[in-house]
Design an enzyme around this catalytic site. Sequence first.
Site, short mmCIF file in Angstrom:
data_model
loop_
_atom_site.label_atom_id
_atom_site.label_comp_id
_atom_site.label_asym_id
_atom_site.label_seq_id
_atom_site.Cartn_x
_atom_site.Cartn_y
_atom_site.Cartn_z
N CYS B 162 38.99 45.57 41.15
CA CYS B 162 38.94 45.39 42.60
C CYS B 162 39.77 44.20 43.07
CB CYS B 162 37.50 45.22 43.04
SG CYS B 162 36.42 46.39 42.22
N HIS B 294 35.11 40.32 50.42
CA HIS B 294 35.13 41.41 49.45
C HIS B 294 34.11 42.46 49.91
CE1 HIS B 294 36.24 43.45 45.90
NE2 HIS B 294 35.05 43.38 45.35
N GLU B 305 28.56 36.65 47.28
CA GLU B 305 29.73 36.27 48.08
C GLU B 305 29.33 35.31 49.20
OE1 GLU B 305 32.11 39.49 49.66
OE2 GLU B 305 33.70 38.08 50.21
N LYS B 326 35.75 47.16 54.43
CA LYS B 326 35.43 48.29 53.54
C LYS B 326 34.45 49.25 54.22
CE LYS B 326 36.17 46.26 48.96
NZ LYS B 326 36.52 44.85 49.23
N HIS B 331 36.17 51.34 49.78
CA HIS B 331 36.63 50.43 48.73
C HIS B 331 37.79 51.11 48.00
CE1 HIS B 331 36.95 47.60 45.66
NE2 HIS B 331 35.68 47.31 45.44
N PHE B 390 35.05 43.52 39.05
CA PHE B 390 34.30 43.76 37.82
C PHE B 390 35.06 43.06 36.70
CE2 PHE B 390 31.82 47.97 38.59
CZ PHE B 390 30.93 47.27 39.36
#
Lengths: 85, 402
Positions: B162, B294, B305, B326, B331, B390
């Site tokens: 990501c 994010h 976050e 998003k 995403h 990730f």
Amino acid sequence: MTTRERVIAIIAEQALLDPSDVREDMTLADVGIDSLGVVESIYAIEEAFDLTVPFNANDPQASEFDISTVGSIIQAVEGLVAERA
Amino acid sequence: MRRVVLTGAGTINALGHDVPSTLQALREGRCGIGPLQFRDVERLAIRIGAQIKDYDEAAHFTRQQLALHDRFTQFALIAAREAVARSGLAFDGELGPRTGVILGNSGGGLSTIDDSYRAVFEEGKNRVHPFTVPRLMANAASSAVSMAHGLMGPSFTVSSACASSNHAIGLAFQMIRSGMADIMLTGGSEAMLCFGGIKAWEGLRVMSPDACRPFSATRNGMVEGEGAAVFVLEDRDRATARGAEILAEVAGFGMTADAGDIVMPTVEGPERAIRAALADAGLNPEDVDYINAHGTGTAANDRTECAAVARALGPQAERVLISSTKSMHGHLIGGTGAVELLACLMALREGIVAPTVGWEAPDPDCPLDVVPNVAREARVAACLSNAFAFGGLNAVLALRAA
């Protein structure tokens, strides 16, 4: 093997424990299974019983499948098995 | 060190087939998420996504090109074409060797892999299309863009899940800043919306079955999107000398690794990446007016976050606007930071901050101004764009108004 024994075997394997060391009053955290381990255990249960377990890792408490203890997981799996029968 | 500016932007995603239509959707808070449409979708538990609508590949490419380009490469080419046109550049003569391409991508040609496996495993065929490898390789999009525009400088693909696009843009920025290249095409593309792509994500149990609601107490997971965004980054003196319209300045870049868990983020890794981007840009917390989060809509990301932003910005976190787009374009995994940079450009250029749509109720773990549901007018002189992948790989870009 009963449903209970099979679920305990799956959890024990995930936790690298002997099945005799897994008690129904234990939480998954007690046996040393983290969030990834939970997802893997549920996958193993689905494969073993040919079931679909309703579980969303974003909100484990909210799902109908109660994973709070080993005993609650056994009950939930027994419920799904009975539902299917 | 040279300063680096943006002189072109292009995109195709679920919100629009170009930059103006995408910005219009971001302004209106329009959601591009809906029922997925592709082969075998009925075998999925997750059946929503931000798919590009009314996409006619034959309108953009010849039959020969289509034989060579997986969807993720097609999207990159379409976005690059718009970005180059916007920049007014042509890469003939000496400019080609001084220009490179760095794109982010995570899944490679996933539809190509899906279709080929289906052919050999399910249909029992013993032959696949001869271009299967050049279609599926993760660098296919970067290479195709380099060939389409004659770009012969440093070119490759960055894959950090990501964070791929932010890492790509950050590297392109550093290359111009250091003098390795004068111009870079950068951004990212992704096309994971196919049976195998979604089936894999389903397994992790982090996908929402109904909507993407970042920072909302009612959030229940992420929703995947597809598409690309590509930007022209250019040495500032060069852009000024040729009288180019400067869209914004890329001011800094920070990247860190959690060295923790393969899927669970830490607070410290993202916090250090935000601090690093600010330091690299010479910005203080009070200079930052907007953060494109994010904001995946998962329990794990949104909570950590917000904590990372609060720790990195201190008391200034109470003032800063932070939104997750998003919630609208989904995403895009390896392409997500690129599409999200468009929201940063809109904030810097138009003073309009895109909202976090789908927001229903406050979460005490996310006590920031997340610009719920409706776009906000605000003076934005500098902003950040977060990407936390990730594998614990974090990449934060800092931008300043031109």
